[in-house]
Scaffold this motif. Sequence first.
Motif, PDB file in Angstrom:
ATOM      1  N   VAL A  35       0.861  -1.174   0.000  1.00 25.80           N
ATOM      2  CA  VAL A  35       0.000   0.000   0.000  1.00 25.80           C
ATOM      3  C   VAL A  35       0.897   1.223   0.000  1.00 25.80           C
ATOM      4  O   VAL A  35       1.633   1.468   0.936  1.00 25.80           O
ATOM      5  CB  VAL A  35      -0.938   0.006   1.224  1.00 25.80           C
ATOM      6  N   ASP A  36       0.853   1.970  -1.108  1.00 22.33           N
ATOM      7  CA  ASP A  36       1.688   3.151  -1.249  1.00 22.33           C
ATOM      8  C   ASP A  36       0.808   4.288  -1.750  1.00 22.33           C
ATOM      9  O   ASP A  36       0.302   4.244  -2.876  1.00 22.33           O
ATOM     10  CB  ASP A  36       2.818   2.847  -2.247  1.00 22.33           C
ATOM     11  N   ALA A  37       0.596   5.283  -0.891  1.00 21.19           N
ATOM     12  CA  ALA A  37      -0.327   6.363  -1.259  1.00 21.19           C
ATOM     13  C   ALA A  37       0.378   7.523  -1.949  1.00 21.19           C
ATOM     14  O   ALA A  37      -0.274   8.500  -2.316  1.00 21.19           O
ATOM     15  CB  ALA A  37      -1.034   6.868  -0.002  1.00 21.19           C
ATOM     16  N   SER A  38       1.706   7.427  -2.172  1.00 22.99           N
ATOM     17  CA  SER A  38       2.417   8.620  -2.651  1.00 22.99           C
ATOM     18  C   SER A  38       1.901   9.101  -4.012  1.00 22.99           C
ATOM     19  O   SER A  38       1.768  10.303  -4.241  1.00 22.99           O
ATOM     20  CB  SER A  38       3.920   8.361  -2.698  1.00 22.99           C
ATOM     21  N   GLY A  39       1.573   8.180  -4.902  1.00 23.98           N
ATOM     22  CA  GLY A  39       1.090   8.570  -6.229  1.00 23.98           C
ATOM     23  C   GLY A  39      -0.239   9.293  -6.172  1.00 23.98           C
ATOM     24  O   GLY A  39      -0.584  10.063  -7.064  1.00 23.98           O
ATOM     25  N   VAL A  40      -1.014   9.038  -5.138  1.00 24.00           N
ATOM     26  CA  VAL A  40      -2.318   9.671  -4.995  1.00 24.00           C
ATOM     27  C   VAL A  40      -2.144  11.013  -4.284  1.00 24.00           C
ATOM     28  O   VAL A  40      -2.728  12.030  -4.670  1.00 24.00           O
ATOM     29  CB  VAL A  40      -3.257   8.775  -4.162  1.00 24.00           C
ATOM     30  N   LEU A  94      -3.274  15.500  -4.239  1.00 24.76           N
ATOM     31  CA  LEU A  94      -4.229  15.890  -3.198  1.00 24.76           C
ATOM     32  C   LEU A  94      -3.610  16.854  -2.195  1.00 24.76           C
ATOM     33  O   LEU A  94      -4.301  17.701  -1.633  1.00 24.76           O
ATOM     34  CB  LEU A  94      -4.709  14.644  -2.434  1.00 24.76           C
ATOM     35  N   ALA A  95      -2.282  16.701  -1.932  1.00 24.44           N
ATOM     36  CA  ALA A  95      -1.666  17.493  -0.873  1.00 24.44           C
ATOM     37  C   ALA A  95      -1.535  18.955  -1.312  1.00 24.44           C
ATOM     38  O   ALA A  95      -1.261  19.233  -2.474  1.00 24.44           O
ATOM     39  CB  ALA A  95      -0.291  16.913  -0.558  1.00 24.44           C
ATOM     40  N   ALA A  96      -1.744  19.868  -0.358  1.00 20.09           N
ATOM     41  CA  ALA A  96      -1.583  21.288  -0.678  1.00 20.09           C
ATOM     42  C   ALA A  96      -0.090  21.612  -0.718  1.00 20.09           C
ATOM     43  O   ALA A  96       0.661  21.149   0.133  1.00 20.09           O
ATOM     44  CB  ALA A  96      -2.278  22.127   0.381  1.00 20.09           C
ATOM     45  N   PRO A  97       0.374  22.397  -1.699  1.00 19.09           N
ATOM     46  CA  PRO A  97       1.803  22.739  -1.737  1.00 19.09           C
ATOM     47  C   PRO A  97       2.125  23.769  -0.655  1.00 19.09           C
ATOM     48  O   PRO A  97       1.221  24.411  -0.128  1.00 19.09           O
ATOM     49  CB  PRO A  97       1.968  23.349  -3.127  1.00 19.09           C
ATOM     50  N   THR A 157      -0.231   5.502 -17.003  1.00 22.12           N
ATOM     51  CA  THR A 157      -1.593   5.610 -16.484  1.00 22.12           C
ATOM     52  C   THR A 157      -1.623   6.261 -15.103  1.00 22.12           C
ATOM     53  O   THR A 157      -0.578   6.532 -14.503  1.00 22.12           O
ATOM     54  CB  THR A 157      -2.286   4.237 -16.449  1.00 22.12           C
ATOM     55  N   TYR A 158      -2.818   6.463 -14.597  1.00 21.35           N
ATOM     56  CA  TYR A 158      -3.073   7.138 -13.315  1.00 21.35           C
ATOM     57  C   TYR A 158      -2.466   6.327 -12.149  1.00 21.35           C
ATOM     58  O   TYR A 158      -2.872   5.186 -11.919  1.00 21.35           O
ATOM     59  CB  TYR A 158      -4.593   7.276 -13.182  1.00 21.35           C
ATOM     60  N   PRO A 159      -1.503   6.915 -11.416  1.00 19.78           N
ATOM     61  CA  PRO A 159      -0.843   6.164 -10.340  1.00 19.78           C
ATOM     62  C   PRO A 159      -1.794   5.701  -9.240  1.00 19.78           C
ATOM     63  O   PRO A 159      -1.543   4.678  -8.599  1.00 19.78           O
ATOM     64  CB  PRO A 159       0.163   7.160  -9.749  1.00 19.78           C
ATOM     65  N   GLY A 160      -2.883   6.438  -9.046  1.00 16.79           N
ATOM     66  CA  GLY A 160      -3.850   6.040  -8.014  1.00 16.79           C
ATOM     67  C   GLY A 160      -4.477   4.694  -8.336  1.00 16.79           C
ATOM     68  O   GLY A 160      -4.797   3.901  -7.442  1.00 16.79           O
ATOM     69  N   MET A 161      -4.640   4.417  -9.634  1.00 22.23           N
ATOM     70  CA  MET A 161      -5.212   3.127 -10.022  1.00 22.23           C
ATOM     71  C   MET A 161      -4.164   2.020  -9.847  1.00 22.23           C
ATOM     72  O   MET A 161      -4.485   0.913  -9.395  1.00 22.23           O
ATOM     73  CB  MET A 161      -5.718   3.218 -11.466  1.00 22.23           C
ATOM     74  N   LEU A 162      -2.905   2.336 -10.172  1.00 24.35           N
ATOM     75  CA  LEU A 162      -1.842   1.340  -9.959  1.00 24.35           C
ATOM     76  C   LEU A 162      -1.749   1.016  -8.463  1.00 24.35           C
ATOM     77  O   LEU A 162      -1.560  -0.150  -8.077  1.00 24.35           O
ATOM     78  CB  LEU A 162      -0.499   1.872 -10.461  1.00 24.35           C
ATOM     79  N   PRO A 178       5.872   7.699 -11.554  1.00 23.47           N
ATOM     80  CA  PRO A 178       4.786   6.894 -10.956  1.00 23.47           C
ATOM     81  C   PRO A 178       3.680   6.497 -11.934  1.00 23.47           C
ATOM     82  O   PRO A 178       2.849   5.651 -11.611  1.00 23.47           O
ATOM     83  CB  PRO A 178       4.213   7.816  -9.863  1.00 23.47           C
ATOM     84  N   TYR A 179       3.672   7.112 -13.134  1.00 22.61           N
ATOM     85  CA  TYR A 179       2.620   6.777 -14.108  1.00 22.61           C
ATOM     86  C   TYR A 179       2.940   5.503 -14.894  1.00 22.61           C
ATOM     87  O   TYR A 179       2.127   5.030 -15.669  1.00 22.61           O
ATOM     88  CB  TYR A 179       2.414   7.948 -15.089  1.00 22.61           C
ATOM     89  N   PHE A 180       4.164   5.010 -14.712  1.00 21.52           N
ATOM     90  CA  PHE A 180       4.569   3.810 -15.448  1.00 21.52           C
ATOM     91  C   PHE A 180       4.652   2.630 -14.493  1.00 21.52           C
ATOM     92  O   PHE A 180       5.286   2.732 -13.438  1.00 21.52           O
ATOM     93  CB  PHE A 180       5.939   4.037 -16.099  1.00 21.52           C
ATOM     94  N   SER A 181       4.029   1.516 -14.876  1.00 24.01           N
ATOM     95  CA  SER A 181       4.090   0.359 -13.985  1.00 24.01           C
ATOM     96  C   SER A 181       5.353  -0.456 -14.223  1.00 24.01           C
ATOM     97  O   SER A 181       5.696  -1.320 -13.435  1.00 24.01           O
ATOM     98  CB  SER A 181       2.847  -0.518 -14.164  1.00 24.01           C
ATOM     99  N   ALA A 182       6.055  -0.180 -15.345  1.00 21.64           N
ATOM    100  CA  ALA A 182       7.372  -0.810 -15.579  1.00 21.64           C
ATOM    101  C   ALA A 182       8.333   0.313 -15.965  1.00 21.64           C
ATOM    102  O   ALA A 182       7.976   1.491 -15.863  1.00 21.64           O
ATOM    103  CB  ALA A 182       7.256  -1.854 -16.680  1.00 21.64           C
TER     104      ALA A 182
END
Length: 452
Positions: free
Chosen positions: A62-67, A71-74, A168-173, A400-404
């Motif tokens: 479980v890695d939330a960094s891509g999501v 979402l995080a405020a700068p 693709t969308y890192p949140g889905m990965l 993070p958008y690439f799974s490989a």
Amino acid sequence: MSPVTVSRALAQLAAEGLVVTRPGAGAFRAQPRPQAAAAGDTSWQEVALSADGAADVVPRSVDASGVLVSLAAPPPGVIEFNGGYLHPCLQPERAMAAALSRAGRRPGAWGRPPMEGLPELREWFARQIGGPVTAAGVLVTSGGQSALTTALRALAPPGAPVLVESPTYPGMLAIARAAGLRPVPVPVDADGVRPALLADAFKATGARVLVCQPLFQNPTGAVLAPERRGEVLRIAREAGAFVVEDDFVRRLVHEDAGPLPRPLAADDPDGVVVHVCSLTKATSPSFRVSALVAHGPVLERLRAIQVVDTFFVPRPLQEATLELVGSPAWPRHLRAVSAALRSRREAMTAALRLHLPEPALPHVPSGGYHLWLRLPDGTSESALTAAALRAGVAVTPGRPYFSAEPPAGHLRLSFAAVAGTGEIEEGVRRLRTAFDDLPGRPGQRAGAHRPG
Ligand SMILES: Cc1ncc(COP(=O)(O)O)c(C=O)c1O
């Protein structure tokens, strides 16, 4: 002080546990809280959290960094080119507030809704999607993220491969990995996912699921070409696989776009497509209402997982959605966002061409909220991202958008989460500064400007 200010102050003090209010008697100082207990020893958790899963074919992670990146405020003063949602000035704040307040007064608003969602809302989603979709095939869910989680958990057992677009969308990965699935990348070009490679990937892996975004794909912005739509469905059908269609930004189409293709679900009589669409991108990340749509026996599986995981979407939010999308403010809002996104996209592409021509911009989408840049060979994504932050602009690295392994370095730049076109131009100038600061670069270019 006005009575309203006094009562707000009292409510805050009560929430902080400093006063207690007794109706008819007044507000009183609360008993002091007992001293916090001494910090315990939580080190046992490291062992507990690593111990299970030894028998898993694909270890769950479980890695939330891509999501969190979108979402995080700068930090204050930093221009947000990494946001995944509309800036508050583009959100329909007044219309949402009015809808929520009307919704709260609807009869039964605080009661239990039907588990699948309010019938009128299911009906509305079905009409929006079109084709053979009916309200009976719609489940109301809590945002796209939750709908994708339900879909992947329902369609693939732990350890199974799942075909994903690349990039693709890192949140889905992250969802796939957290469910113990093995994402297998299928490259995307300017016309969407590549059918020949898709067919090969199904053959090589025996996967039963493809996740794709046919419209304004995140991150490339690609739209699945008309001749590929039927082909993708046919290839999936022949492989006995489902296509999870993540239709996440249909409502963020730009003013100058031509007519949009229908969702794949609208051309799918055989129940191949499991469709996901969410309202958050066109409203606010907190307006967490979406739909998960399917046809055939799979619907029961999806419904069961959704109920087990989350019960249902809070009824006041469902009622508020009906109020919002039924109000005259809704089409007005969509038109305004469509015009604003077009001018922001134009401002960003013009600023990039002027100040930062080195990265390639292979495709300028007419929908969605970001651009996808390919960095010149040898540019370090992580060094550029860090230098950009030092220069005062937050950008999203492509890795993070690439799974490989990715074919090159990339950046994703969002133009929706900033305050306006002025910030976009300033953000690109700061990115220029960051680019010039990279090791091995010739240094400051004429016209580039360092923020104060
Ligand atoms: C492609 C894609 N799908 C789904 C989501 C999830 O969005 P939400 O859960 O807010 O609907 C996102 C968010 O960034 C996204 O980019």
